[in-house]
Enzyme design. Structure first.
Site, mmCIF file in Angstrom:
data_model
loop_
_atom_site.group_PDB
_atom_site.id
_atom_site.type_symbol
_atom_site.label_atom_id
_atom_site.label_comp_id
_atom_site.label_asym_id
_atom_site.label_seq_id
_atom_site.Cartn_x
_atom_site.Cartn_y
_atom_site.Cartn_z
ATOM 1 N N GLU A 1 18.139 0.269 -15.733
ATOM 2 C CA GLU A 1 19.229 0.319 -16.820
ATOM 3 C C GLU A 1 19.523 -0.831 -17.187
ATOM 4 O O GLU A 1 19.227 -2.020 -16.721
ATOM 5 C CB GLU A 1 20.453 0.921 -15.967
ATOM 6 C CG GLU A 1 20.425 2.288 -15.419
ATOM 7 C CD GLU A 1 21.715 3.050 -14.861
ATOM 8 O OE1 GLU A 1 22.053 3.949 -14.926
ATOM 9 O OE2 GLU A 1 22.175 1.990 -13.885
ATOM 10 N N CYS B 1 23.029 -5.981 -0.443
ATOM 11 C CA CYS B 1 24.303 -6.230 -0.438
ATOM 12 C C CYS B 1 25.339 -4.706 -0.466
ATOM 13 O O CYS B 1 25.001 -4.006 -1.053
ATOM 14 C CB CYS B 1 24.929 -7.033 -1.619
ATOM 15 S SG CYS B 1 24.118 -8.697 -1.897
ATOM 16 N N CYS C 1 29.381 -4.839 -12.954
ATOM 17 C CA CYS C 1 28.748 -5.313 -12.205
ATOM 18 C C CYS C 1 28.688 -4.774 -10.904
ATOM 19 O O CYS C 1 29.703 -4.141 -10.304
ATOM 20 C CB CYS C 1 29.482 -6.569 -12.009
ATOM 21 S SG CYS C 1 28.596 -7.808 -10.662
ATOM 22 N N SER D 1 21.148 -14.781 -12.822
ATOM 23 C CA SER D 1 22.126 -14.806 -11.580
ATOM 24 C C SER D 1 21.091 -14.597 -10.444
ATOM 25 O O SER D 1 19.857 -14.363 -10.188
ATOM 26 C CB SER D 1 23.009 -13.578 -11.548
ATOM 27 O OG SER D 1 22.117 -12.153 -11.530
#
Length: 365
Positions: free
Chosen positions: A106, A130, A357, A215
């Protein structure tokens, strides 16, 4: 026991070679191998990067006999849009892509009054595990190729230029590697993609390096490699906790590289490049939003070339956690500012379409 991490993607059949996988010299060599004159490589690149055109039938400055041959060899269709989902009156659009092997990824296009940002994926899934992130919980399927990353940008830029995105024709100004995957775990391909995105037309898309953000959860050796590149991209560190005890739970890679090591690498990046580092911190109710953690984070960041980006936790299916209360969020901000730290609360886009996010999971095909 620490959560299982996957640093090396499973071996799978690689995508077909694409123009965007190659640097300018490699393109000339590839064209010559096809029996074409080397300058055809520049023409092809001008169409793909300059005019955002991937259909060789439209490339009328190329000989008809060459178009099909060049297209099949260097412009295979890597990503097919499965569906677009929008919110914010069409100003935020999530695209689900199907790769050549059926893998789903995506990207999210976000239009603001002063800029257009595209959030791209660098892996199918993620191996960092995570617990509050939908992508991390899905596991890692494979790395994306350089061209698969670049094609997310080119395809989105094409739609934007042709006015098929709400708001009329426009241009992408910012790229954030904050979609699916840990970018620095796919270092070589991500770095090559950044070069394609930022090299001037026709070698690349000509987007400024200063408009690129990469990131990472804190892969220290890869941060050090990126520092040595001396590029002008922004580094964003997904910290989420200022103390090792909690970060071990929220960001399992912390068992490998502790908070101090990650931040030391980030500060070296800032000092070397002169670019302010973004410290990403998802605020989770009653987990990492305590006043003392705000003060600890403030002491760690104070005096550094850094900015704290607070992110109200975005809900994911089955998650036991939720966003901090508004008054707690405000106090967290106040305490950071009392330490002289630059801080903002992210204007979260795409939450309603699972495009914010931590929500990307390539579901709903």
């Amino acid at each position: 026991m620490p959560a299982e991490l996957t640093f090396v993607a499973p071996r799978r059949t690689p995508p077909p070679r694409h123009l965007a996988d190659l640097d300018p010299q490699e393109r000339r060599d590839a064209v010559a191998e096809l029996g074409e004159k080397p300058f055809r490589a520049r023409q092809l690149a001008q169409h793909y990067f300059g005019r955002l055109e991937a259909d060789t039938a439209r490339m009328t400055d190329l000989p008809a006999a060459s178009r099909e041959r060049l297209g099949e060899a260097l412009l295979p269709q890597l990503l097919t849009p499965v569906k677009h989902v929008t919110c914010d009156n069409g100003m935020t659009r999530k695209t689900l892509w199907r790769a050549f092997d059926g893998v789903l990824v995506e990207s999210v296009l976000m239009r603001y009054p002063d800029r257009v940002t595209l959030c791209v994926s660098s892996q199918a899934g993620c191996g960092m595990n995570c617990p509050f992130c939908a992508t991390g919980q899905a596991g890692l399927t494979r790395n994306l190729s350089t061209a698969e990353i670049v094609d997310q940008v080119v395809s989105s830029a094409r739609d934007l230029a042709r006015g098929t995105v709400a708001g009329g024709p426009g241009r992408i100004s910012n790229i954030v590697f904050m979609g699916m995957g840990e970018p620095l775990a796919n270092y070589k391909r991500v770095l090559a993609a950044i070069r394609r995105i930022t090299d001037p037309v026709p070698d690349g898309l000509g987007i400024s390096q200063r408009g690129i953000t990469v990131s990472t959860v804190g892969l220290v050796p890869a941060i050090e490699k990126l520092t040595a590149e001396r590029m002008q991209v922004r580094l964003a560190v997904s910290l989420h906790a200022p103390d090792d005890e909690l970060r071990d739970e929220l960001v399992p890679v912390n068992h490998r590289w502790k908070v101090a090591e990650v931040l030391d690498a980030a500060w070296r990046y800032a000092d070397t490049t002169g670019r302010r580092v973004s410290i990403e911190y998802a605020l989770i109710r009653d987990i990492n939003d305590q006043a003392w953690r705000a003060d600890l984070l403030g002491r760690l960041v104070a005096g550094r070339l850094a900015h704290v980006n607070l992110i109200p936790l975005n809900p994911t299916p089955g998650s036991k956690w939720t966003a901090s209360r508004p008054e707690v969020e405000r106090e967290f901000v106040r305490r950071l500012r009392s330490h002289g730290v630059s801080v903002t609360v992210r204007d979260t886009r795409g939450r309603e379409i699972d495009g914010a996010c931590g929500q990307l999971a390539a579901s709903g095909a």
